[in-house]
Every structure is written in C-alpha cells, then in structure tokens.
Write a protein that holds these residues in place. Sequence first.
Motif, PDB file in Angstrom:
ATOM      1  N   ASP A 378       0.853  -1.195   0.000  1.00  0.00           N
ATOM      2  CA  ASP A 378       0.000   0.000   0.000  1.00  0.00           C
ATOM      3  C   ASP A 378       0.887   1.242   0.000  1.00  0.00           C
ATOM      4  OD1 ASP A 378       0.979  -0.068   2.545  1.00  0.00           O
ATOM      5  OD2 ASP A 378      -0.966  -0.145   3.552  1.00  0.00           O
ATOM      6  N   ASP A 379       0.433   2.339   0.607  1.00  0.00           N
ATOM      7  CA  ASP A 379       1.207   3.581   0.599  1.00  0.00           C
ATOM      8  C   ASP A 379       2.184   3.683   1.761  1.00  0.00           C
ATOM      9  OD1 ASP A 379      -0.764   3.794   2.490  1.00  0.00           O
ATOM     10  OD2 ASP A 379      -1.240   5.886   2.075  1.00  0.00           O
ATOM     11  N   THR A 380       2.513   2.564   2.401  1.00  0.00           N
ATOM     12  CA  THR A 380       3.440   2.582   3.530  1.00  0.00           C
ATOM     13  C   THR A 380       4.795   3.165   3.142  1.00  0.00           C
ATOM     14  OG1 THR A 380       2.392   0.719   4.671  1.00  0.00           O
ATOM     15  CG2 THR A 380       4.711   1.114   5.151  1.00  0.00           C
ATOM     16  N   SER A 381       5.330   2.775   1.980  1.00  0.00           N
ATOM     17  CA  SER A 381       6.662   3.250   1.580  1.00  0.00           C
ATOM     18  C   SER A 381       6.694   4.763   1.426  1.00  0.00           C
ATOM     19  CB  SER A 381       7.091   2.577   0.273  1.00  0.00           C
ATOM     20  OG  SER A 381       6.171   2.871  -0.775  1.00  0.00           O
ATOM     21  N   THR A 382       5.606   5.338   0.902  1.00  0.00           N
ATOM     22  CA  THR A 382       5.537   6.798   0.765  1.00  0.00           C
ATOM     23  C   THR A 382       5.575   7.476   2.130  1.00  0.00           C
ATOM     24  OG1 THR A 382       4.220   6.568  -1.247  1.00  0.00           O
ATOM     25  CG2 THR A 382       4.150   8.704  -0.149  1.00  0.00           C
ATOM     26  N   ILE A 383       4.853   6.928   3.086  1.00  0.00           N
ATOM     27  CA  ILE A 383       4.819   7.496   4.440  1.00  0.00           C
ATOM     28  C   ILE A 383       6.189   7.394   5.100  1.00  0.00           C
ATOM     29  CG2 ILE A 383       3.831   7.214   6.746  1.00  0.00           C
ATOM     30  CD1 ILE A 383       1.265   6.181   5.318  1.00  0.00           C
ATOM     31  N   LEU A 384       6.849   6.244   4.939  1.00  0.00           N
ATOM     32  CA  LEU A 384       8.161   6.056   5.567  1.00  0.00           C
ATOM     33  C   LEU A 384       9.199   7.017   4.979  1.00  0.00           C
ATOM     34  CD1 LEU A 384       8.306   2.162   5.884  1.00  0.00           C
ATOM     35  CD2 LEU A 384       7.797   3.847   7.668  1.00  0.00           C
ATOM     36  N   LYS A 385       9.142   7.264   3.666  1.00  0.00           N
ATOM     37  CA  LYS A 385      10.083   8.213   3.054  1.00  0.00           C
ATOM     38  C   LYS A 385       9.894   9.610   3.630  1.00  0.00           C
ATOM     39  CE  LYS A 385      10.630   5.821  -1.382  1.00  0.00           C
ATOM     40  NZ  LYS A 385      10.328   5.862  -2.838  1.00  0.00           N
TER      41      LYS A 385
END
Length: 580
Positions: A378-385
């Motif tokens: 999902d959009d987890t990678s965007t949030i972590l960045k």
Amino acid sequence: MSNDDLQRKLDLSESIRKDLIRKLRDIQYKYQIGEPTILEESKHQKEVRALKQWVASLEDYNEALKAEVENLKHKRKLSSRLKKRVLALLSLLRTEFSRFAEKNAKRLVPSKMQEEYAQVNGVVSGSLQPGSDGKSTSYDPLNAQGIDSLSVQLVVLSRSCEMDVQSLQCFAEWIAQCKHLLCPELTAQTMALLELCAELAVRVTAFAGESGANIFVHPGFKIYSQEFEGWLMEATEEQRIPLAFDAVLIDGQNAGRFLNGLRGRLPLQTKLFVVGSGELEGLNLGSSDLQTEHLQIYEKLPGGWQAPFVEPSQDQWPWISRPTFHQATLPSGRPWPKISVVTATYNQGAFLEQTIRSVLLQNYPNLEYIVIDGGSTDDTSTILKRYDQELSYCISEKDNGQSDALNKGFQQSTGEILAWLNSDDRYLPGTLTRIAMAFDKDQPDMIAGGCLLIEGEAAQPYARHHTSLPVGEIVSLSLDKLLDIDGSWYQSDFFYQPEVFWTRQLWERSGSHVDEALYYSMDYELWLRMAQQNAQILHILDPLVLFRVHDQQKTHGGLSTFDSELRQVRERFLQKSQPL
C-alpha cells in the motif's frame, strides 16, 4: 462595563463562532477534505485550518467573557451573602461567649482564649450604638472596631475545626495569592480551610470520593464525586501536564499517597499546604517556608515535583504540537535515558502515519524509533520516506511475520528502556517523558500504565483499561496469575501490550526475543518469561496509549484461534518449567 453589556458581547461572540463552524463544515463537505499531511495541504485545506484558528480564538474570547460575567455576579452575591453571614455569626458568637463567661471563672480560661473572647466580645457588644438623636441605631460593628468579617470567621472556624487561629490566618494570607487550589481529599481539616477559599474567591477543585459532590455549593468550586487517583487516570484536557493549579492542599495523614501521584505533574510555581500531622520525611520536600501548630506551607516545591515539560493540547489530525521541555535533565539530575520504540508494520498505511507522528511528536530528548516494514504493497513506503530523516532505523523487506519483524527491530535497538507500538495504535502526549521519570524514581524492571480504547477513527475512547496491579507500588509480576487464563488474563487483570515498557536488563534476562512461532500471543509468552525472571513491575496512573479497535486488525473476528494459541502457549510453558 455592566452585566448587560457583557452579556450582549457574549451573545454576539457565540453567534459568530457558530457561523464560522457552519462555514467550516460546509467547506469540508464541499471539497470532501479528508486527512491531509503536513507537507501536502491544498488551498481549501489551508482555509479550513485558518477557520479552525478563528473558531479557537472566539472560543477563548467566549470563555473570558463568561468568566468576567460570573465574576461580577459572584462579587454582588458575595457582598449580600457576606453581610447576612456576619450578622448571623455575631448573634452566634454573642450567645456562645455569654454562655461561656457565665459558666467559667475568668482564672480558669487559658490566656489565648481570653484574648479571643475579649476581641470578639468587643465587636459583639458594640453592635448597637446611640445615634445623633439619642436613639439606638444599628451599624456595622466590624468596620467600627477595625475588624473585618474574615477575622470573625477565623475565630469561629478555629473553634469548629480545633485548629489554632494563627494557622488559619497564615493560610488565608498565603492562599489569597493563589488562583486555583487542588484538594485531592476532603477531610474535616481541609474542608475548614476551603471555607476560607470561598470567602477569598479562590477557585477550588476537590475530590469527595463516593460521598458525593454536594458537600460544597459555591460558584468557584468544582467537587468531583470520585477518587483523585481515578480522575488522574483519565486522559482529558484537565489532566494535561502541567496541571492547571497553583496551590495544593493536603491532609498530612495522607500526604504520601497523594503527593506521589502529583510528582512531575505540577507547574513551576506551586504552593503546597499540608494541614495536620503526618509523615513527610520520605517525600523529599525540603524545609517548609512557614510552619505553625497545624499547618506547613511550602512556597515552591523542589524540582523533582515539577513537570519537566509543558504538554500541548491534543490537536485534531494532522497533529503539529510538540511538548516544550524546560529541564535538560531528569528531575533527579540524571540524563534522560534512551528509550527504544519498535513498530512492526505490514499494509497498515491507513493508520501508520498517525502512529509515527504520535511517537515523534513526543519530542522526547533521547528517542530511538525503529520501524520494520514487511514489504507492504500500500502507501506505507511513501509514508516512511516522508519521515526517514527522523527515524533511527527503517527497513522494508519480506519477513516471517510480526514476531520476526519485532526481533529485527530490537536487535537494532540500543536503548535502556524498551517497548513496541503497533502500527495502528498511538502514544498519548507525554507518554515517554512520564515513563522515563517513573523508571528513574522507582527503578522497577517493568512499568504498566493505562490504555484508552477507541473504535476506528473515533475522537473519544469508548473504554479505559488499567491492570489490576496496585497503583504506585513495585510488586512481583505474578506467574501464577498469568497462567490463570480464565480467572485472571481474560478478566483484564493484566495488560494491553502497548501500555507496557521494560528495561534492557530484563529483556536480556528473559531471552532477548519474542517467539517467532506465535501469531497472536507473543506478548503473553514474553510476560511469562519475564515473570519467571521475577520481574518487578510498577503500575502508574498515567494513560499512555490509544489502542485502536478496527476491522483490519489481526484479532478481529479470530477469538477462537487466539484462545487456542494462548492455551497452547500456557501448556508448553508449564511443560518446559517442570523439573526433570
């Protein structure tokens, strides 16, 4: 400004506030505004934020106007009420002292009582004076004798509560400098002093327990029909640190019980009044600034009692407020210990940013925050960045489940205090600071606080949880009770996992891992090993975490599977513990 003028201003302000709120809701509905991030606000979302600030300002203005109206009303009522009260007191005193004088020879009256008798009898006997026409005329005997109504009340209170006039006089002089007094328990002696607070128009918040809230009825008094400790366990604006009191009144008999609950919660300048006798030596209060027969006054509490930070109001999402620290070290003078928090996540992008911000916005001075993602789609990678510069360690890769991810995180940790926070839960403001202070003061192996349960995106909790362990005492984590699944574990006697913190020493004694074979019960299995190591645990009053209940969490709808695994963990532990 008259009452009518103030009321008109108040009505106008309230009308403007309601119009702004309606406009705010219209904009949100029209543009379907959801939950923006701090870095990506649209023009309409900025307009909403500006409107929210206007609404907040108007609400503050409303409250100020209301307070001014109530103050004017109170002053007018007080003047009339005081006059009636003084006349009643004078009549009572005349009867009391006349009766006393008839029955007791003067040589048997103690010298202090003689002075009081002479002082008050002089006032009473002058209650009627001849007028210019020779007729008897009533007049104000208090002003004529140079004695105000407070002096009369001090004498009456002294007789009714068996407290010397000097103690009452000192309390009146010092409390007159204060605005808002906290009284954690109503006793005969504290109630007598609250009578003076009423006369001096000092606001009072007090706790009557189960006896009810109708003991005092006064415009400036707020009496709770609950115990003080129960009130502290709630997580509302009233409990925000530092507490909004500049004075505390405590009966000496229970000073330790209540003061320990207030440690680290009070503003920088807080006066302490201890009435009656009690054991204060172990509380590290230092020397009192004034002491009488029945009263000790501390003008300013030592640093260890003061809140080391100013906790912000709990904003609506997106949160932006961080607590302001005004102490570079712990109250003891030791440095803030490093706290390592691990979050394991997989496809929890709907909640992950709230979790991350709840940790980072603690503004804790020695934080190590580790996030392990299991290769979310999902959009987890965007949030972590978005937060990678503030995270101590972050990795996204395939793993073997939550326990594997937690072990990866703890292997990277270096903190003295450890915990894990699920990616759909949130820490409350000030959690890490309160935990650090509690570990520093009491030196336990584990600490458990409170947990607020919310459903989905609800703004208010629907339930609160606290372990059944005694508050403020260090006790052994009971292995027998942990093993009693039906009689203790399922009765909520123990923990919701995010409300627990522990030391690295205990973690290492207990094996330095969570069981990767477990899907639901890895926390329960860890508590069993810690109890086996004779872990010493402290239960604190503070609510620490928001535990989210929602359809996507692992335990939703899987109670039978969870129960089966839990019982298997118990049986396996018992088999391993049996002597060969």
